[in-house]
Design an enzyme around this catalytic site. Structure first.
Site, PDB file in Angstrom:
ATOM      1  N   TYR A 131       0.995  -1.275   0.005  1.00 18.06           N
ATOM      2  CA  TYR A 131      -0.009  -0.081  -0.008  1.00 18.06           C
ATOM      3  C   TYR A 131       0.907   1.410  -0.225  1.00 18.06           C
ATOM      4  CZ  TYR A 131      -3.013   3.612   1.696  1.00 18.06           C
ATOM      5  OH  TYR A 131      -3.762   4.916   1.898  1.00 18.06           O
ATOM      6  N   GLU A 157      -3.584   7.720  -3.796  1.00 18.73           N
ATOM      7  CA  GLU A 157      -3.822   6.665  -2.661  1.00 18.73           C
ATOM      8  C   GLU A 157      -3.450   5.057  -3.788  1.00 18.73           C
ATOM      9  OE1 GLU A 157      -6.082   4.819   0.757  1.00 18.73           O
ATOM     10  OE2 GLU A 157      -7.170   5.088  -1.014  1.00 18.73           O
TER      11      GLU A 157
END
Length: 367
Positions: A125, A213
């Site tokens: 991530y 993101e």
């Protein structure tokens, strides 16, 4: 006085975000966009990929588990046969896809993304966001990707890595390499990941994003670092600088009344009750909806005037509210701290006289 105007957040389809990333040198899957089954077939043939992923393009999440009113299950499909892409696209384009995040009847799919399917050997991530506490951009990463990052933060906080970036100096090579190492990239992949991180930071600055993101930020068995999925949030105050990006704004999935409200800088969200809420400020709007619900009523909408409002906007707001057949009463709850109550009063008076209001009207002006 501070003038506050309610703004609708910019929403981009997945293929639009991926094009922006590709244009800035960020590694994404090869893809084409199609608006017909024949175009989808041609795109699949042009890709010359071992495996192809076909994805319905709507703004709602949960597409993979969605259902089309054509009977097709799933808005995301994998196949090795381009002809299968054509058959699937026929059951997607022009049909409504229902997911947990769409209205009950779903959203009409007008385009599909035909992309090269890549295997992911490891998922991480990575995000860059503006952080008020740091007065600037912060990188956030975790070797645990492809899952709900909030859950990782609660169960394994030691796997969340943060790094502040000096916005004047920009991202340093050692910062990018350290984050790549924290994410678990090894050998040649570490430098490759660091290069992608730097490109993502440059993208973040150039497009005036408030957040980029990437989940998953992954590696393939062939040794590639790829941004498999991304969510980009933009700073609406920079619209004058980012005209091309804001021109992509997809309003087709909005309710027509929401688009009409946006013309007059009004924020309107339709609900399923019968009492219209006419307020200024999102916090007051939510509190007013709560008060109505707590007292046994049901709000018919969330209409936020914001600050810096003019009489004409008040009039247009009443036109929108009275056009909704569900509305049986209107509650006006205005805080005078960010708007002049006289403007509201004059706008309401004009609306009542010209629109021949037929439903009860309760007005609270404070301050």
């Amino acid at each position: 006085a501070v003038q506050l105007t309610p703004r609708r957040w910019l929403n981009l389809q997945e293929y639009q975000s991926k094009k922006i990333m590709a244009d800035h040198g960020v590694a994404v899957q090869r893809f084409f966009v199609a608006d017909s089954a024949n175009d989808a077939l041609e795109a699949a043939q042009r890709l010359k990929a071992k495996e192809i992923v076909l994805k319905a393009q709507i703004l709602a999440g949960g597409r993979g588990k969605g259902i089309f009113n054509s009977g097709l299950k799933g808005g995301v499909h994998l196949t090795k046969d381009p002809k299968t892409v054509e058959q699937l696209a026929k059951q997607m384009i022009g049909y409504n896809l229902s997911t947990k995040q769409t209205p009950k009847d779903g959203v009409t799919v007008k385009k599909v993304m035909v992309a090269e399917a890549l295997d992911i050997s490891r998922e991480t991530y990575f995000a860059i966001l503006m952080d008020r506490a740091c007065n600037g951009p912060v990188m956030v990463g975790s070797p645990q990707g492809g899952v709900d990052i909030e859950e990782v933060a609660v169960t394994s906080p030691e796997l969340i890595f943060k790094e502040e970036i000096d916005i004047f100096e920009g991202i340093k090579d050692h910062q990018a390499l350290q984050m790549a190492e924290n994410l678990g990239f090894q050998g040649p992949l570490q430098q490759q990941a660091a290069d992608q991180i730097k490109k993502l930071y440059n993208l973040f600055l150039e497009i005036d994003a408030t957040q980029v993101e990437v989940n998953p930020f992954g590696e393939t068995p062939e040794g590639q670092v790829v941004c498999f999925d991304a969510k980009i949030n933009f700073d609406d105050n920079a619209e004058f600088r980012q005209k091309e990006i804001f021109a992509m704004d997809d309003k087709s999935e909005n309710e027509p009344i929401e688009n009409e409200a946006a013309k007059y800088d009004l924020k309107y969200i339709g609900l399923d009750g019968n009492i219209a809420c006419f307020v200024n400020g999102a916090g007051l709007a939510m509190a007013t909806c709560d008060i109505i619900s707590l007292n046994g009523g049901k709000p018919a909408n969330f209409l936020d005037l914001g600050g810096g409002v003019k009489e004409a906007q008040v009039y247009q707001a009443f036109k929108l509210l009275t056009a909704d057949p569900k509305v049986e009463a209107i509650l006006v709850n205005i805080f005078g701290g960010i708007v002049n109550c006289a403007i509201i009063a004059n706008g309401i008076t004009k609306a009542c006289q010209e629109l021949e209001l037929k439903v009860p009207l309760v007005v609270r002006l404070e301050g």
